[in-house]
Design an enzyme around this catalytic site. Structure first.
Site, PDB file in Angstrom:
ATOM      1  N   SER A 167      78.906  -7.772   7.217  1.00 58.25           N
ATOM      2  CA  SER A 167      79.602  -9.051   7.110  1.00 58.25           C
ATOM      3  C   SER A 167      80.755  -9.093   8.126  1.00 58.25           C
ATOM      4  CB  SER A 167      80.078  -9.261   5.670  1.00 58.25           C
ATOM      5  OG  SER A 167      80.500 -10.591   5.471  1.00 58.25           O
ATOM      6  N   GLU A 229      69.661 -15.507   4.283  1.00 59.14           N
ATOM      7  CA  GLU A 229      70.970 -15.790   4.855  1.00 59.14           C
ATOM      8  C   GLU A 229      70.964 -16.931   5.874  1.00 59.14           C
ATOM      9  OE1 GLU A 229      73.776 -12.521   5.556  1.00 59.14           O
ATOM     10  OE2 GLU A 229      72.065 -11.167   5.326  1.00 59.14           O
ATOM     11  N   HIS A 267      72.982 -12.165   1.373  1.00 58.44           N
ATOM     12  CA  HIS A 267      74.099 -11.567   2.102  1.00 58.44           C
ATOM     13  C   HIS A 267      74.615 -10.306   1.402  1.00 58.44           C
ATOM     14  CE1 HIS A 267      77.334 -11.663   5.067  1.00 58.44           C
ATOM     15  NE2 HIS A 267      78.206 -11.439   4.092  1.00 58.44           N
TER      16      HIS A 267
END
Length: 284
Positions: A167, A229, A267
């Protein structure tokens, strides 16, 4: 270094050890401070085997308290048969925070680039974004404080160092690759938050491509994310795939860039799914 040590769970510093600790053989946790006074909690594991002649490979993992145990278990299980798994015994270094949260709010500063506030994506709750832009100071901490500390305690192969981030951590890994490619041999960018840093990250990418064409470096990169995602507002899958396609053009100049999509993962669930591919990539 191979004796049993205690790594506390998240919670009070003085928590009852009967309910608040786990024991991991060959692993320990210690505090460090950056030159700016920011505090970190470092988790470090040591392989059970003797170090190779050139030293142990080492994996520096951001969000240290998120999947340190998962990475350690996977490394120990798979490195027992390196000939079959492609995973070699490695030192694992997790960089966490005093809160011991899997994803501490402090990461918002450490992992992000100094982009103008007007370029930042809107906050999900409508509140102002927290302080950001500390990526270069955080990298200095890793290079000038953390790495020397690890290398004083263990024999480390400086030619086999990996940076693993997810991330915002994936964004940081790409920032380091583009601006200090010689800092690590291998870079793992899981679900990188490319939407955060436009257009600065594209400018860094262009400078990196120019440098690599002039100065060939042998580097490994894995960009990975979950198939769930994609789409608005961040278009993570499209951005990551487009980045990989551009970086593929640098293969002849020493960049071995791979791209992986995990089916039915989002995610958050991409992070544990990424552990084994990360370990195999780090061993290349």
């Amino acid at each position: 270094m191979h004796s049993e040590v205690v790594l506390p769970y998240a919670g009070s510093e003085a928590a009852d050890e009967k309910t608040a600790v786990i024991e991991l053989r060959g692993a320990r946790q210690f505090a460090m401070h950056s030159a700016e006074g920011r505090e970190y909690r470092i988790l470090m594991s040591v392989p059970e085997c003797e170090a190779p002649a050139r030293g142990y490979p080492v994996i520096y993992m951001l969000d240290g308290h998120a999947v340190f145990n998962t990475v350690l278990d996977a490394e120990r299980a798979q490195s027992r048969r390196s000939d079959k798994t492609g995973v070699c015994p490695s030192v694992i270094v997790g960089i966490g925070y005093p809160s011991r949260l899997p994803f501490s709010p402090e990461r918002q500063y450490d992992y992000t680039l100094p982009v103008p506030a007007g370029n930042l994506p809107a906050s999900p709750d409508g509140r102002p974004r927290p302080e950001h832009g500390g990526a270069d100071a955080f990298l200095r901490f890793i290079e000038e404080a953390l790495k020397p500390r690890i290398e004083r305690e263990l024999p480390i192969d400086r030619g086999r160092q990996t940076l693993f981030g997810h991330s915002l951590g994936g964004l940081f890994a790409l920032h380091v690759l583009f601006t200090r490619p010689d800092a690590f041999r291998c870079y793992i960018a899981g679900s990188p938050s490319l939407h955060w840093a436009q257009p600065l990250i594209r400018e860094e990418e262009a400078l990196f491509a120019r440098r690599l064409r002039e100065e060939k470096l042998e580097l490994n990169l894995l960009i990975a994310l979950g198939e769930l995602e994609g789409g608005a507002p961040f278009h993570s899958a499209q951005n990551a795939r487009a980045l990989h396609e551009r970086l593929e053009e640098l293969r002849e100049f020493g960049l071995n860039a791979k791209f992986r999509v995990f089916e039915e993962e989002n995610h958050g669930s991409t992070l544990p799914a990424l552990v084994s591919p990360m370990l195999r990539t780090a061993a290349l």
